[in-house]
Scaffold this motif. Structure first.
Motif, PDB file in Angstrom:
ATOM      1  N   TYR A  35       0.803  -1.282   0.035  1.00 24.55           N
ATOM      2  CA  TYR A  35       0.058  -0.134   0.047  1.00 24.55           C
ATOM      3  C   TYR A  35       0.832   1.238  -0.022  1.00 24.55           C
ATOM      4  O   TYR A  35       2.083   1.176   0.105  1.00 24.55           O
ATOM      5  CB  TYR A  35      -1.154   0.047   1.229  1.00 24.55           C
ATOM      6  N   GLU A  36       0.221   2.243  -0.407  1.00 24.83           N
ATOM      7  CA  GLU A  36       1.024   3.575  -0.539  1.00 24.83           C
ATOM      8  C   GLU A  36       0.255   4.815   0.131  1.00 24.83           C
ATOM      9  O   GLU A  36      -0.833   4.969   0.407  1.00 24.83           O
ATOM     10  CB  GLU A  36       1.130   3.903  -1.873  1.00 24.83           C
ATOM     11  N   GLU A  37       1.224   5.659   0.820  1.00 21.86           N
ATOM     12  CA  GLU A  37       0.588   6.737   1.579  1.00 21.86           C
ATOM     13  C   GLU A  37       1.455   8.134   1.374  1.00 21.86           C
ATOM     14  O   GLU A  37       2.704   7.780   1.174  1.00 21.86           O
ATOM     15  CB  GLU A  37       0.161   6.601   2.808  1.00 21.86           C
ATOM     16  N   LEU A  38       0.931   9.137   1.833  1.00 24.72           N
ATOM     17  CA  LEU A  38       2.002  10.310   1.726  1.00 24.72           C
ATOM     18  C   LEU A  38       2.699  10.277   3.066  1.00 24.72           C
ATOM     19  O   LEU A  38       2.455   9.502   4.016  1.00 24.72           O
ATOM     20  CB  LEU A  38       1.256  11.747   1.595  1.00 24.72           C
ATOM     21  N   GLN A  39       4.154  10.882   2.766  1.00 18.43           N
ATOM     22  CA  GLN A  39       4.777  10.607   4.171  1.00 18.43           C
ATOM     23  C   GLN A  39       3.989  11.131   5.449  1.00 18.43           C
ATOM     24  O   GLN A  39       3.522  12.529   5.336  1.00 18.43           O
ATOM     25  CB  GLN A  39       6.108  11.409   3.817  1.00 18.43           C
ATOM     26  N   VAL A  87      11.026   8.342  21.624  1.00 21.64           N
ATOM     27  CA  VAL A  87      12.230   9.051  21.772  1.00 21.64           C
ATOM     28  C   VAL A  87      13.102   8.769  20.702  1.00 21.64           C
ATOM     29  O   VAL A  87      13.420   7.712  20.443  1.00 21.64           O
ATOM     30  CB  VAL A  87      12.764   8.613  23.133  1.00 21.64           C
ATOM     31  N   ALA A  88      13.814   9.948  19.857  1.00 25.90           N
ATOM     32  CA  ALA A  88      14.765   9.583  18.944  1.00 25.90           C
ATOM     33  C   ALA A  88      15.938  10.301  19.502  1.00 25.90           C
ATOM     34  O   ALA A  88      15.768  11.360  20.271  1.00 25.90           O
ATOM     35  CB  ALA A  88      14.291  10.198  17.599  1.00 25.90           C
ATOM     36  N   TRP A  89      17.278   9.986  19.326  1.00 25.29           N
ATOM     37  CA  TRP A  89      18.341  10.580  19.127  1.00 25.29           C
ATOM     38  C   TRP A  89      19.010  10.827  17.715  1.00 25.29           C
ATOM     39  O   TRP A  89      19.217   9.783  17.019  1.00 25.29           O
ATOM     40  CB  TRP A  89      19.305   9.856  19.942  1.00 25.29           C
ATOM     41  N   ASN A 109      16.337  11.740   7.782  1.00 24.85           N
ATOM     42  CA  ASN A 109      16.031  10.460   7.620  1.00 24.85           C
ATOM     43  C   ASN A 109      16.378   9.694   8.829  1.00 24.85           C
ATOM     44  O   ASN A 109      16.938  10.053   9.835  1.00 24.85           O
ATOM     45  CB  ASN A 109      16.826   9.874   6.292  1.00 24.85           C
ATOM     46  N   GLY A 110      15.817   8.543   8.942  1.00 28.56           N
ATOM     47  CA  GLY A 110      15.838   7.618  10.157  1.00 28.56           C
ATOM     48  C   GLY A 110      14.876   6.356   9.714  1.00 28.56           C
ATOM     49  O   GLY A 110      14.572   6.053   8.798  1.00 28.56           O
ATOM     50  N   PRO A 111      15.057   5.385  10.675  1.00 31.22           N
ATOM     51  CA  PRO A 111      14.341   4.281  10.715  1.00 31.22           C
ATOM     52  C   PRO A 111      12.988   4.099  10.259  1.00 31.22           C
ATOM     53  O   PRO A 111      12.358   5.095  10.690  1.00 31.22           O
ATOM     54  CB  PRO A 111      14.384   3.562  12.162  1.00 31.22           C
ATOM     55  N   TYR A 112      12.518   3.477   9.471  1.00 30.58           N
ATOM     56  CA  TYR A 112      11.011   3.347   9.087  1.00 30.58           C
ATOM     57  C   TYR A 112      10.742   4.703   8.466  1.00 30.58           C
ATOM     58  O   TYR A 112      11.107   5.268   7.277  1.00 30.58           O
ATOM     59  CB  TYR A 112      10.197   2.698  10.313  1.00 30.58           C
ATOM     60  N   VAL A 113       9.518   5.301   8.813  1.00 28.51           N
ATOM     61  CA  VAL A 113       9.141   6.699   8.263  1.00 28.51           C
ATOM     62  C   VAL A 113       9.473   7.640   9.205  1.00 28.51           C
ATOM     63  O   VAL A 113       9.298   8.797   8.607  1.00 28.51           O
ATOM     64  CB  VAL A 113       7.471   6.530   8.159  1.00 28.51           C
ATOM     65  N   PHE A 114      10.415   7.435  10.233  1.00 25.66           N
ATOM     66  CA  PHE A 114      10.674   8.887  10.982  1.00 25.66           C
ATOM     67  C   PHE A 114      11.797   9.550  10.375  1.00 25.66           C
ATOM     68  O   PHE A 114      12.913   8.851   9.827  1.00 25.66           O
ATOM     69  CB  PHE A 114      11.299   7.902  12.400  1.00 25.66           C
ATOM     70  N   GLU A 149      19.013   6.497  16.864  1.00 25.62           N
ATOM     71  CA  GLU A 149      18.564   5.587  17.954  1.00 25.62           C
ATOM     72  C   GLU A 149      16.918   5.932  17.851  1.00 25.62           C
ATOM     73  O   GLU A 149      16.685   7.416  17.770  1.00 25.62           O
ATOM     74  CB  GLU A 149      19.027   5.809  19.097  1.00 25.62           C
ATOM     75  N   LEU A 150      16.148   5.219  18.133  1.00 25.97           N
ATOM     76  CA  LEU A 150      14.872   5.271  18.233  1.00 25.97           C
ATOM     77  C   LEU A 150      13.919   4.397  18.926  1.00 25.97           C
ATOM     78  O   LEU A 150      14.297   3.139  18.983  1.00 25.97           O
ATOM     79  CB  LEU A 150      13.963   5.309  16.802  1.00 25.97           C
ATOM     80  N   GLU A 151      13.371   4.718  20.208  1.00 27.76           N
ATOM     81  CA  GLU A 151      12.592   3.779  20.937  1.00 27.76           C
ATOM     82  C   GLU A 151      11.295   4.453  21.286  1.00 27.76           C
ATOM     83  O   GLU A 151      11.119   5.583  21.652  1.00 27.76           O
ATOM     84  CB  GLU A 151      13.367   3.574  22.230  1.00 27.76           C
TER      85      GLU A 151
END
Length: 279
Positions: A139-143, A175-177, A186-191, A200-202
């Motif tokens: 599936y697709e969506e806007l960011q 929480v992101a670092w 940019n970052g993990p997944y959509v973050f 880091e993301l938790e």
């Protein structure tokens, strides 16, 4: 950086050596087809150790995996390393006349812990997702728009100075670092959406935890499978499929019929339905 890369190889070896599903016996079947669309090559790859706690009440022994964020000029992709390895084998086996126990057991070696693949397009700000429940769905969506709160705390990750940020995303708090020393949004997944790369993301329940363990510039294909069997649906429909799978996973494995040809309804114990995106 060499030490970091060696550590990644050791980490991958440990994961592959873990307990695996194996098929016994002797059989062969027609090799599955393989098709993929390559968008471009990556110019930066960030490797994240992924820890997943299935039950937040149990703090011991989280499951661990390794993911990679591949960043190119116009696209980026986040996926489990084992998904890339499994696709590579699938492409190789698709050229065979048939596959047997040996090939199937090799494929079973690579069962991704983070099973969602996400491709971001910088040009149109769209994200394409793929995940397999017997059949692969897309599936697709806007960011998604992320409203970050910046904080003064700081710490070191991979020798980079990082700052703290928090955000609410689809029912969870994170929480992101991030580091401004790598000025990449940019970052993990959509973050994304911070003035630097997220290392880091938790989430607040400590169920999902991504920590960067290495960075390299090895060119890698940024691709998505485009086999004709992929079902392209809406996000709302995908969430229905996801919920149905957790309620009765047995219904997604194989087809069985009675003597009169009517389908056998397979019932199995439901899985805990606690998806990464709660909303």
């Amino acid at each position: 950086m060499l030490k970091v890369f060696i550590s990644i190889l050791i980490f991958c070896s440990a994961l592959i050596s873990a307990q695996q599903t194996k098929i016994l016996g002797n059989f062969s079947m027609k090799a599955s087809s393989y098709s993929a669309k390559i968008f471009e090559k990556s110019n930066l790859n960030i490797y994240y150790q992924f820890k997943f706690l299935k039950d937040a009440k149990i703090s011991e022994n989280p499951r661990e995996g390794l993911c990679v964020l591949q960043i190119g000029e116009n696209y980026s992709k986040f996926s489990d390393i084992k998904t890339l390895a499994k696709d590579s084998l699938s492409e190789k086996f698709s050229n065979l006349e048939s596959v047997g126990v040996k090939e199937m057991n090799q494929l079973f070696t690579y069962n991704p812990l983070w099973s969602m693949e996400s491709l971001k397009s910088g040009a149109d700000k769209k994200v394409t997702y793929q995940k397999r429940y017997k059949t692969k769905y897309e599936y697709e969506e806007l960011q998604p728009e992320l409203k970050w709160q910046l904080h003064n705390e700081s710490k070191k990750i991979l020798d980079y100075s990082c700052k703290k940020a928090t955000v609410k995303y689809r029912g969870r708090e994170f929480v992101a670092w991030y580091t401004t020393e790598v000025p990449i949004n940019n970052g993990p997944y959509v973050f994304e959406g911070l003035p630097g790369l997220i290392l880091e993301l938790e989430d607040s329940q400590n169920k999902y935890h991504f920590t960067a363990v290495g960075i390299d510039k090895k060119p890698m294909d940024i691709y998505l499978r485009n086999d004709k069997e992929i079902l392209r649906i809406s996000r709302a429909k995908f969430r229905e499929v996801e919920k149905t799978y957790h309620d009765n996973p047995g219904a997604f494995h194989g087809k069985a019929v009675n003597e009169d040809g009517s389908p056998i309804v397979v019932k199995s114990k439901p899985f805990l339905y606690d998806p990464f995106e709660l909303e």
